[in-house]
Enzyme design. Structure first.
Site, mmCIF file in Angstrom:
data_model
loop_
_atom_site.group_PDB
_atom_site.id
_atom_site.type_symbol
_atom_site.label_atom_id
_atom_site.label_comp_id
_atom_site.label_asym_id
_atom_site.label_seq_id
_atom_site.Cartn_x
_atom_site.Cartn_y
_atom_site.Cartn_z
ATOM 1 N N TYR A 101 -78.940 19.226 85.003
ATOM 2 C CA TYR A 101 -79.554 20.023 86.071
ATOM 3 C C TYR A 101 -79.813 21.422 85.529
ATOM 4 O O TYR A 101 -78.953 22.014 84.864
ATOM 5 C CB TYR A 101 -78.616 20.114 87.291
ATOM 6 C CG TYR A 101 -79.143 21.068 88.342
ATOM 7 C CD1 TYR A 101 -79.949 20.620 89.381
ATOM 8 C CD2 TYR A 101 -78.875 22.444 88.261
ATOM 9 C CE1 TYR A 101 -80.465 21.498 90.322
ATOM 10 C CE2 TYR A 101 -79.399 23.334 89.190
ATOM 11 C CZ TYR A 101 -80.182 22.855 90.222
ATOM 12 O OH TYR A 101 -80.705 23.731 91.137
ATOM 13 N N GLU A 189 -86.624 24.409 90.058
ATOM 14 C CA GLU A 189 -85.516 23.541 89.666
ATOM 15 C C GLU A 189 -86.001 22.316 88.906
ATOM 16 O O GLU A 189 -87.017 21.724 89.257
ATOM 17 C CB GLU A 189 -84.767 23.172 90.954
ATOM 18 C CG GLU A 189 -83.964 21.931 90.927
ATOM 19 C CD GLU A 189 -83.341 21.624 92.288
ATOM 20 O OE1 GLU A 189 -82.447 22.366 92.728
ATOM 21 O OE2 GLU A 189 -83.747 20.626 92.910
#
Ligand code: GDP
Ligand code: MN
Length: 381
Positions: A101, A189
């Site tokens: 991530y 993101e």
């Protein structure tokens, strides 16, 4: 405003972040053509403005163009958390060694951008934050200094990224932060950022949220808004320069000023009702603005009563009253209406409304009285 995955990744690619080759399809046939053109296995992905598509069955691997067509057929039209799938992204599928991530967001409490990385990529980052917050490595960014290389090294070290990937990881993190800052984003993101079969980093999923208040200086981003994903009334309101958000209650609220609008919504709840919308008609409520706002409020079939709460500051109440009367001349309202006008020239404003003798219209002196009357009227209707 949220961007779709394909839009976010295209933006990332402009900043030099590696993304898989792929294209958007609106039909199963198109998905077939794209898969054939890409060659080899592909992944077919629902493009909806919500997360957790994987779990909902909106992300499927296909070995052949025929299989891609079948998956697209199943995914198109699917309902994922109340979002209807109108297009799919067909991307070259990569074997995955690891999912990471990497995201940049605005940390309001710290009043700074925050970059985060985690070795627990692929899944919902909020979930990781809940069960194992220590697995998210965080670095606050000083907007005047920018993202420093040592901060990215801290992230790479914290997620135990293999040394040979630190250099490309630095590039990707810098690019993501630049993309975030230059887009006036509130979120940029990559989840997951994968280590692919050849050991290279690749942004497989992307998400961006753009600050609505900054869209005026990003016409290219404003153009990407997917109006099919929002209530039609909101699209019309935006075009008319009104801030309108549809809600689930029965009391249509027409208010000048965002703070007063929030208070008005709270007051309807205090008296046992619920607002049908947030609406700020802004200062200097002209007749045409009031008429447009009234039409938008009435387009919601749940609305059972309309509550006008206007504070006359620079805007004079008599002017607003004239605006309301003119609007009622254009838009027929069969629902009960409660009007509270206070501030500059309130007597004149109320006198104008009283003299007009509008059916189903009551006036009120205080907000509490207005809210109570509106809730009662809505319950009777
Ligand atoms: P989300 O569920 O909406 O976040 O959608 P993602 O794009 O993140 O996809 C969910 C999961 O599908 C990923 O975490 C991967 O495990 C898998 N996935 C997505 N793209 C690929 C791909 O190209 N190859 C493989 N093997 N798996 C993929
Ligand atoms: Mn994802």
């Amino acid at each position: 405003m949220n961007l779709h995955e394909y839009q976010s990744k295209a933006r990332f690619a402009e900043y030099g972040i590696p993304i898989p080759r792929g294209k958007v399809a609106h039909s199963p046939q198109q998905a077939y053509e794209i898969a054939k053109e890409l060659g080899g296995p592909v992944v077919v992905k629902a493009q909806v403005l919500t997360g957790g598509r994987g779990k909902a069955g909106g992300v499927k691997l296909a070995q052949t163009p025929e299989e891609a067509e079948r998956h697209a057929d199943a995914i198109l039209g699917m309902d994922i958390k109340d979002h209807k799938v109108l297009r799919v992204l067909v991307d070259v599928a990569s074997p995955i060694q690891k999912e990471i991530y990497l995201g940049v967001t605005n940390d309001r409490a710290a009043r700074r951008p925050l970059i985060m990385a985690s070795a627990e990529g692929g899944m919902d980052i909020e979930e990781v934050n809940r069960v194992a917050p220590e697995k998210i490595i965080r670095e606050h960014i000083d907007p005047f200094l920018g993202l420093r290389d040592y901060q990215i090294r801290n992230l790479a070290y914290g997620i135990e990224l293999p040394r040979e990937l630190w250099k490309p990881f630095m590039k990707i993190a810098q690019a993501l932060y630049r993309c975030y800052a230059e887009s006036d984003a509130t979120l940029a993101e990559i989840n997951p950022l994968i280590i692919d079969g050849e050991g290279q980093l690749l942004a497989v999923d992307g998400k961006m949220s753009i600050d609505d208040n900054a869209l005026f200086r990003h016409p290219d981003l404003a153009e990407l808004r997917d109006t099919s994903a929002e209530p039609e009334a909101e699209t019309r309101a935006r075009a008319a320069g009104l801030s309108y958000i549809k809600l689930d209650g029965t009391i249509g609220c027409m208010v000048n000023g965002a703070g007063l609008a929030m208070t008005t919504m709270d007051m309807t709840k205090l008296f046992g009702g619920a607002p049908a919308n947030f609406l700020d008609i802004g200062g200097g409520a002209k007749a045409e603005t009031v008429a447009m706002a009234l039409r938008i409020i009435l387009s919601d079939p749940n609305v059972k009563a309309v509550l006008f709460n206007i504070f006359g500051g620079i805007t004079r109440c008599d002017e607003v009253a004239r605006g309301i009367l003119a609007a009622l001349g254009e838009v027929r309202v069969d629902l009960p209406m409660v009007v509270r006008l206070v501030g500059t020239n309130e007597e004149e404003g109320r006198a104008l409304l009283d003299a007009a003798n509008i059916p189903h219209m009551e006036t009120a002196r205080t907000l509490a009285e207005a809210a109570r009357k509106a809730v009662e009227a809505a319950q009777k209707a």
